[in-house]
Write an enzyme that holds these catalytic residues in place. Structure first.
Site, PDB file in Angstrom:
ATOM      1  N   GLU A  79     -43.908  -8.024   9.346  1.00  0.00           N
ATOM      2  CA  GLU A  79     -44.989  -9.000   9.296  1.00  0.00           C
ATOM      3  C   GLU A  79     -45.774  -8.961  10.611  1.00  0.00           C
ATOM      4  O   GLU A  79     -46.452  -9.917  10.964  1.00  0.00           O
ATOM      5  CB  GLU A  79     -44.463 -10.403   8.989  1.00  0.00           C
ATOM      6  CG  GLU A  79     -43.403 -10.944   9.912  1.00  0.00           C
ATOM      7  CD  GLU A  79     -42.975 -12.352   9.525  1.00  0.00           C
ATOM      8  OE1 GLU A  79     -43.808 -13.266   9.668  1.00  0.00           O
ATOM      9  OE2 GLU A  79     -41.832 -12.534   9.093  1.00  0.00           O
ATOM     10  N   CYS A 111     -40.053 -12.620   6.434  1.00  0.00           N
ATOM     11  CA  CYS A 111     -38.808 -11.998   6.893  1.00  0.00           C
ATOM     12  C   CYS A 111     -37.956 -11.435   5.759  1.00  0.00           C
ATOM     13  O   CYS A 111     -36.869 -10.908   6.011  1.00  0.00           O
ATOM     14  CB  CYS A 111     -37.983 -13.017   7.680  1.00  0.00           C
ATOM     15  SG  CYS A 111     -38.831 -13.653   9.133  1.00  0.00           S
ATOM     16  N   HIS A 233     -30.029 -14.606   7.385  1.00  0.00           N
ATOM     17  CA  HIS A 233     -31.263 -14.398   8.141  1.00  0.00           C
ATOM     18  C   HIS A 233     -31.185 -15.248   9.409  1.00  0.00           C
ATOM     19  O   HIS A 233     -30.749 -16.404   9.373  1.00  0.00           O
ATOM     20  CB  HIS A 233     -32.474 -14.808   7.297  1.00  0.00           C
ATOM     21  CG  HIS A 233     -33.743 -14.869   8.071  1.00  0.00           C
ATOM     22  ND1 HIS A 233     -34.175 -13.831   8.881  1.00  0.00           N
ATOM     23  CD2 HIS A 233     -34.677 -15.852   8.186  1.00  0.00           C
ATOM     24  CE1 HIS A 233     -35.308 -14.170   9.443  1.00  0.00           C
ATOM     25  NE2 HIS A 233     -35.645 -15.391   9.051  1.00  0.00           N
TER      26      HIS A 233
END
Length: 390
Positions: A79, A111, A233
């Site tokens: 990103e 993400c 994450h």
């Protein structure tokens, strides 16, 4: 057919900002970062070390000449794209000297997209068993000096080679994704830094974890008892800890709870020293787990929670294969200590530097330290990359 991660590599910048120094400069209690975020340091990337150079460096550390001749697809998930048209994977393909008859694409969904890239890579290898796919998650998390997100910045790239009969992790077929149209984190084309609704994003992360995990267990008749570790994450390690605590089943045997807790702690060791690397954060957690855990063995199952703001989440799993330890690196934490420590003033100058173009679209840069690759210049609006010593 067994398909999964055959090799995994990592690269980060050569500069680091200590969180205690940032706290002192911003008039904050150091424990706000060390305990509130579980962060000790942030990797700081200069203008000459971007997602292309970091991605190429991560891949270069694991690829053989045979790999370069066999890879027929390169996917960069990011990103932090440097171009609205040309894929980062095209630059990386060239820098790595991969054979020309390969597909090179870039993928985006905050993400999450590296997980989508893994799905795509696995399907490709399933259709073409001799194929090798290079998946790279490469990002620079940048929010701006003295902004609320400043303490969760970072830079880094994780490269994974996806093949049949992998040497590290076999990916299982059971996956479950969830999508919600929300505005917790976004960056319009006209902005160099993102807009963030931090508290809302945290709540969405945790709720999508809870609801996806509950549905995953129901659909696939599984539970935490089937896993040796759970990777998350990692926008910052404290959020992953909240996620771990949310799914932890206190009725599990104490021995299993301890194993899961120990492996979670191992999975966040690298992120504590590097910070947020967006698409690569989940897989940096996997690498940290594998290179630091003392209790994992072949056959152990690992669960993964992938999250990308906006938002898409996915839970998937994998099984460690015999000899996975032979593909890992024991010196990574020591190497992270070799980064050049920046003062806050130096960090503000280096991290937020932007290219100054002349009328012809040219720009040159200071000679910052990078890995084996660097952005050499911008020439007539074209980004020129190369090996450092060329």
């Amino acid at each position: 057919m067994k398909i999964g991660i055959d090799k995994i590599g990592f690269a980060t910048s050569q500069y680091v900002l200590q969180m205690d120094d940032l706290a002192q400069s911003r008039g904050a209690d150091p424990e706000k970062f060390s305990k509130g975020l579980l962060l000790n340091a942030l990797s700081i990337s200069p203008i000459t070390d971007d997602i292309i150079t970091l991605g190429a460096s991560a891949a270069d550390s694991i690829l053989t000449e045979e790999d370069r001749a066999s890879i027929d697809m390169v996917i960069v998930a990011t990103e932090s794209s440097v171009d609205q048209s040309k894929a980062a994977a095209v630059y990386v393909h060239s820098l790595l000297g991969i054979q020309p008859f390969a597909r090179s694409v870039e993928m985006k969904e905050a993400c999450y997209s590296a997980t989508a890239a893994l799905d795509y890579a696995r399907l490709h290898v399933d259709k073409h068993p001799e194929a090798k796919v290079l998946v790279i998650a490469s990002d620079i998390a940048k929010y701006g000096a003295e902004t609320p997100g400043e303490s969760t910045q970072g830079a880094g790239s994780v490269a994974m080679l996806i093949t049949q009969n992998p040497h590290i992790l076999e990916l299982n077929d059971n996956t479950l994704a969830q999508t919600r149209d929300i505005m917790d984190f976004w960056r319009p084309n006209y902005s160099t830094t993102p807009y963030v609704n931090g508290m809302y994003s945290t709540k969405q992360y945790l709720d999508m974890l809870k609801t996806t995990w509950l549905e995953y267990q129901k659909r696939f008749e599984t539970s935490l008892t089937d896993f040796a570790a759970f990777c998350f994450h990692l926008p910052f390690p404290k959020l992953a800890l909240k996620g771990f605590n949310k799914i932890m089943d206190k009725s599990l045997p104490a021995e299993l709870q301890e194993k899961l807790q120990e492996n979670f702690e191992n999975s966040i060791l690298y992120s504590k020293q590097i910070g947020n690397i967006y698409t690569g954060s989940l897989f940096l957690g996997l690498l940290s787990l594998l290179e630091n855990s003392q209790n994992l063995v072949a056959g152990d199952q690992i669960a993964f929670f992938s999250y990308g703001s906006g938002a898409v989440a996915e839970i998937f799993t994998g099984k460690l294969v015999e000899g996975f330890q032979n593909q890992l690196k024991a010196s990574r934490l020591r190497e992270l200590k070799e980064r050049i420590v920046l003062s806050v003033e130096e960090y503000e100058k280096i991290f937020f530097e932007e290219a100054v173009l002349d009328e012809a679209g040219n720009a040159s840069f200071a000679n910052y330290k990078t890995g084996p690759f660097a952005l050499k210049e911008i020439r007539e609006h074209q980004r020129i990359y190369g090996k450092v010593n060329d």
